[in-house]
Scaffold this motif. Structure first.
Motif, mmCIF file in Angstrom:
data_model
loop_
_atom_site.group_PDB
_atom_site.id
_atom_site.type_symbol
_atom_site.label_atom_id
_atom_site.label_comp_id
_atom_site.label_asym_id
_atom_site.label_seq_id
_atom_site.Cartn_x
_atom_site.Cartn_y
_atom_site.Cartn_z
ATOM 1 N N LEU A 21 29.354 30.573 3.833
ATOM 2 C CA LEU A 21 28.014 30.881 3.529
ATOM 3 C C LEU A 21 27.164 31.579 4.549
ATOM 4 O O LEU A 21 26.781 32.606 4.249
ATOM 5 C CB LEU A 21 27.198 29.434 3.339
ATOM 6 C CG LEU A 21 25.937 29.617 2.609
ATOM 7 C CD1 LEU A 21 24.636 29.944 3.573
ATOM 8 C CD2 LEU A 21 25.814 30.422 1.282
ATOM 9 N N ILE A 22 27.497 31.222 5.712
ATOM 10 C CA ILE A 22 26.898 31.885 7.116
ATOM 11 C C ILE A 22 28.105 32.612 7.601
ATOM 12 O O ILE A 22 27.942 33.930 7.804
ATOM 13 C CB ILE A 22 26.500 31.047 8.143
ATOM 14 C CG1 ILE A 22 25.228 30.141 7.557
ATOM 15 C CG2 ILE A 22 26.163 31.801 9.455
ATOM 16 C CD1 ILE A 22 24.594 29.025 8.685
ATOM 17 N N LEU A 23 29.221 32.067 7.549
ATOM 18 C CA LEU A 23 30.377 32.899 8.219
ATOM 19 C C LEU A 23 31.367 33.111 6.954
ATOM 20 O O LEU A 23 31.671 32.337 6.166
ATOM 21 C CB LEU A 23 31.166 31.904 9.144
ATOM 22 C CG LEU A 23 30.233 31.562 10.529
ATOM 23 C CD1 LEU A 23 30.929 30.280 11.485
ATOM 24 C CD2 LEU A 23 29.907 32.509 11.099
ATOM 25 N N ASP A 24 32.018 34.274 6.957
ATOM 26 C CA ASP A 24 33.097 34.779 6.034
ATOM 27 C C ASP A 24 34.249 34.050 6.546
ATOM 28 O O ASP A 24 35.387 34.489 6.930
ATOM 29 C CB ASP A 24 33.342 36.068 6.019
ATOM 30 C CG ASP A 24 33.875 36.650 5.037
ATOM 31 O OD1 ASP A 24 34.393 35.841 3.974
ATOM 32 O OD2 ASP A 24 34.266 37.645 4.708
ATOM 33 N N SER A 25 34.194 32.492 6.687
ATOM 34 C CA SER A 25 35.464 31.756 7.411
ATOM 35 C C SER A 25 36.347 31.305 6.373
ATOM 36 O O SER A 25 37.444 30.873 6.620
ATOM 37 C CB SER A 25 34.995 31.054 8.257
ATOM 38 O OG SER A 25 33.838 30.069 7.755
ATOM 39 N N GLU A 26 36.062 31.036 5.060
ATOM 40 C CA GLU A 26 36.913 30.114 4.245
ATOM 41 C C GLU A 26 38.040 30.935 3.942
ATOM 42 O O GLU A 26 39.048 30.485 3.892
ATOM 43 C CB GLU A 26 35.991 30.129 3.021
ATOM 44 C CG GLU A 26 35.041 28.764 3.005
ATOM 45 C CD GLU A 26 35.560 27.541 3.325
ATOM 46 O OE1 GLU A 26 36.578 27.321 3.449
ATOM 47 O OE2 GLU A 26 34.479 26.423 3.322
ATOM 48 N N ILE A 27 37.931 32.321 3.811
ATOM 49 C CA ILE A 27 39.106 33.280 3.473
ATOM 50 C C ILE A 27 39.916 32.962 4.844
ATOM 51 O O ILE A 27 41.314 33.000 4.560
ATOM 52 C CB ILE A 27 38.832 34.625 3.560
ATOM 53 C CG1 ILE A 27 40.324 35.340 2.946
ATOM 54 C CG2 ILE A 27 38.291 35.073 4.558
ATOM 55 C CD1 ILE A 27 40.777 34.983 1.466
ATOM 56 N N LEU A 28 39.743 32.728 5.970
ATOM 57 C CA LEU A 28 40.561 32.536 7.129
ATOM 58 C C LEU A 28 41.132 31.247 7.217
ATOM 59 O O LEU A 28 42.350 30.940 7.702
ATOM 60 C CB LEU A 28 39.632 32.883 8.463
ATOM 61 C CG LEU A 28 38.861 33.828 8.536
ATOM 62 C CD1 LEU A 28 38.241 34.351 9.926
ATOM 63 C CD2 LEU A 28 40.080 35.408 8.161
ATOM 64 N N TYR A 29 40.361 30.305 6.624
ATOM 65 C CA TYR A 29 40.818 28.789 6.458
ATOM 66 C C TYR A 29 42.118 28.871 5.712
ATOM 67 O O TYR A 29 43.006 28.291 5.811
ATOM 68 C CB TYR A 29 40.021 27.861 6.045
ATOM 69 C CG TYR A 29 39.026 27.375 7.244
ATOM 70 C CD1 TYR A 29 39.269 26.463 8.249
ATOM 71 C CD2 TYR A 29 37.770 27.570 7.237
ATOM 72 C CE1 TYR A 29 38.762 26.016 9.201
ATOM 73 C CE2 TYR A 29 36.862 26.897 8.322
ATOM 74 C CZ TYR A 29 37.601 26.188 9.315
ATOM 75 O OH TYR A 29 36.534 25.531 10.279
ATOM 76 N N ARG A 30 41.754 29.570 4.398
ATOM 77 C CA ARG A 30 42.782 29.678 3.242
ATOM 78 C C ARG A 30 44.430 30.440 3.910
ATOM 79 O O ARG A 30 45.277 30.110 3.887
ATOM 80 C CB ARG A 30 42.577 30.363 2.293
ATOM 81 C CG ARG A 30 43.444 30.340 1.175
ATOM 82 C CD ARG A 30 42.817 30.799 -0.016
ATOM 83 N NE ARG A 30 42.361 32.436 -0.099
ATOM 84 C CZ ARG A 30 42.125 33.073 -1.313
ATOM 85 N NH1 ARG A 30 41.629 32.329 -2.484
ATOM 86 N NH2 ARG A 30 41.538 34.133 -1.254
#
Length: 228
Positions: A21-30
């Motif tokens: 939401l704030i960080l484009d981090s979910e794709i990195l977690y995946r």
């Protein structure tokens, strides 16, 4: 994707999820989950990763054990997974579109805001300090601040209490299904900004609105203010 910008009432506080939401981090977690799985000889499919979105680590542990067996050492796997993730964020972590613009809008209207995340406090500090965003939030609600994590309403109820605002007057911004369940369960105006997963019929019914990005939320907020 549906675009509805009407809110039932002007928000007196805005509460943000962090990852996706704030960080484009979910794709990195995946990406890091898949690469850690390959290192450990595990197949990590979409059903595993999508079930993790928005959940705190105890819930993720249960999910992993359900899939890989009760003897699966989730904590050991987490160490490998986070080492892959940390290597990625040092090179690839970015803000989602519209974050700073929305914070500027909230500054102009003197609206308090908080972060409400399933991540740990040290992760919030680490991920946001590089963007100088922490000083722009009045509170951070993270792992350890509530009895039950998302999708339970506890995290968002805690955030509202910390800000001193009735949950019904809070706008909650989320990208995950579990986050929307949590915010709606707390009685907030739950707005979804989808990241890796589109809303289902169940989730859409819980949402006050579904928008494309946080720029649209800026427009929504301005529209709400002009009619208040």
């Amino acid at each position: 994707m549906a675009m509805s910008l009407a809110l039932p009432r002007p928000p007196k506080a805005v509460i943000f999820d962090m990852d996706g939401l704030i960080l484009d981090s979910e794709i990195l977690y995946r990406k890091s989950m898949v690469s850690a799985g390959e290192q450990a000889g595990l197949a990590v499919g979409a059903s595993i990763y999508e079930g993790m979105l928005g959940r705190p680590w105890p819930g993720i542990t249960l999910l992993l054990k359900e899939h890989y067996g009760e003897d699966f050492d989730a904590d050991a796997f987490r160490i490998v997974w986070l080492s892959h993730f940390d290597a990625l964020i040092e090179k690839e972590l970015r803000l989602k579109k519209g974050v700073t613009d929305l914070l500027d809008v909230l500054d102009r209207h003197a609206i308090p805001r908080a972060i409400c995340t399933s991540s740990a406090h040290f992760q919030v500090r680490h991920h946001l300090e590089g963007f100088n965003l922490l000083p722009r939030f009045d509170a951070v609600i993270a792992q350890g601040d509530y009895a039950h994590g998302k999708p339970a309403p506890d995290p968002y109820l805690t955030a509202a209490a910390r800000l001193g605002v009735d949950p019904a007057d809070c706008l909650a911004l989320e990208d995950s299904h579990n986050g929307i369940r949590s915010a709606a369960g707390a009685g907030m105006m739950a707005v979804m900004v989808p990241d890796l997963m589109a809303p289902t019929a169940e989730i859409s019914a819980l949402c006050t609105a579904v928008i494309d990005d946080l720029h649209a939320c800026c427009d929504m907020f301005s529209t709400t203010e002009s009619h208040s």
